[in-house]
Design a protein around this motif. Structure first.
Motif, PDB file in Angstrom:
ATOM      1  N   TYR A 148      38.886  55.251 -22.892  1.00  0.00           N
ATOM      2  CA  TYR A 148      39.655  55.697 -21.727  1.00  0.00           C
ATOM      3  C   TYR A 148      39.563  54.670 -20.601  1.00  0.00           C
ATOM      4  O   TYR A 148      40.570  54.365 -19.944  1.00  0.00           O
ATOM      5  N   ASP A 149      38.368  54.128 -20.383  1.00  0.00           N
ATOM      6  CA  ASP A 149      38.167  53.118 -19.347  1.00  0.00           C
ATOM      7  C   ASP A 149      39.020  51.877 -19.615  1.00  0.00           C
ATOM      8  O   ASP A 149      39.628  51.332 -18.699  1.00  0.00           O
ATOM      9  N   LYS A 150      39.067  51.436 -20.858  1.00  0.00           N
ATOM     10  CA  LYS A 150      39.861  50.244 -21.187  1.00  0.00           C
ATOM     11  C   LYS A 150      41.349  50.501 -20.978  1.00  0.00           C
ATOM     12  O   LYS A 150      42.071  49.619 -20.526  1.00  0.00           O
ATOM     13  N   ILE A 151      41.794  51.716 -21.306  1.00  0.00           N
ATOM     14  CA  ILE A 151      43.207  52.058 -21.085  1.00  0.00           C
ATOM     15  C   ILE A 151      43.509  52.030 -19.586  1.00  0.00           C
ATOM     16  O   ILE A 151      44.561  51.526 -19.172  1.00  0.00           O
ATOM     17  N   GLN A 152      42.606  52.554 -18.770  1.00  0.00           N
ATOM     18  CA  GLN A 152      42.799  52.567 -17.319  1.00  0.00           C
ATOM     19  C   GLN A 152      42.831  51.163 -16.735  1.00  0.00           C
ATOM     20  O   GLN A 152      43.448  50.941 -15.692  1.00  0.00           O
ATOM     21  N   HIS A 153      42.189  50.215 -17.404  1.00  0.00           N
ATOM     22  CA  HIS A 153      42.189  48.824 -16.940  1.00  0.00           C
ATOM     23  C   HIS A 153      43.251  47.987 -17.633  1.00  0.00           C
ATOM     24  O   HIS A 153      43.146  46.751 -17.685  1.00  0.00           O
ATOM     25  N   ILE A 198      42.376  52.026 -29.547  1.00  0.00           N
ATOM     26  CA  ILE A 198      41.606  51.920 -30.797  1.00  0.00           C
ATOM     27  C   ILE A 198      40.240  52.568 -30.623  1.00  0.00           C
ATOM     28  O   ILE A 198      39.824  53.392 -31.444  1.00  0.00           O
ATOM     29  N   ILE A 199      39.545  52.222 -29.553  1.00  0.00           N
ATOM     30  CA  ILE A 199      38.211  52.772 -29.321  1.00  0.00           C
ATOM     31  C   ILE A 199      38.288  54.275 -29.048  1.00  0.00           C
ATOM     32  O   ILE A 199      37.491  55.051 -29.586  1.00  0.00           O
ATOM     33  N   LEU A 200      39.258  54.690 -28.250  1.00  0.00           N
ATOM     34  CA  LEU A 200      39.431  56.116 -27.964  1.00  0.00           C
ATOM     35  C   LEU A 200      39.730  56.897 -29.238  1.00  0.00           C
ATOM     36  O   LEU A 200      39.145  57.962 -29.484  1.00  0.00           O
ATOM     37  N   SER A 201      40.616  56.373 -30.070  1.00  0.00           N
ATOM     38  CA  SER A 201      40.957  57.039 -31.335  1.00  0.00           C
ATOM     39  C   SER A 201      39.749  57.136 -32.254  1.00  0.00           C
ATOM     40  O   SER A 201      39.531  58.170 -32.896  1.00  0.00           O
ATOM     41  N   MET A 202      38.966  56.074 -32.316  1.00  0.00           N
ATOM     42  CA  MET A 202      37.768  56.106 -33.143  1.00  0.00           C
ATOM     43  C   MET A 202      36.791  57.169 -32.631  1.00  0.00           C
ATOM     44  O   MET A 202      36.178  57.881 -33.417  1.00  0.00           O
TER      45      MET A 202
END
Length: 107
Positions: free
Chosen positions: A15-20, A28-32
């Protein structure tokens, strides 16, 4: 319980990476993380385990943690990359040991 901990690491990081605005790696990380959380819930409801699914999930978690370690290294974090890297190695070793015991039990 370790699956819940991994999910609680992956979901906020994704979520943090998506926000940035790093949408691909974030999703990918969120889905995992969501997959791991889903497996944790499934395992708690069913109260049974399949050896092959357990091995696959450990490999999946290992891959997810290696990817998260990479992201932490890129971000310049100090200790987090090493912790997730060790956890990823631990899941990899667990899956290899589980596979070895499963093969040995069949012979």
């Amino acid at each position: 319980m370790q699956h819940l901990v991994v999910a609680l690491i992956l979901i906020p990081k994704g979520y943090d990476k998506i926000q940035h605005h790093y949408n691909l790696i974030g999703w990918i990380i969120l889905s995992m993380g969501i997959v791991v959380l889903g497996y944790f819930i499934y395992q708690k409801i069913k109260k049974t385990s399949n050896h092959y699914v357990t091995i696959a999930v450990h490999l999946f978690e290992s891959t997810a943690l290696f990817l998260t370690s990479y992201v932490y290294f890129i971000e310049g974090k100090r200790f987090l990359p090493y912790i997730t890297l060790l956890a990823g190695i631990g899941f990899l070793i667990a899956s290899l040991l589980h596979s070895y015991k499963l093969v040995k039990a069949k012979n």
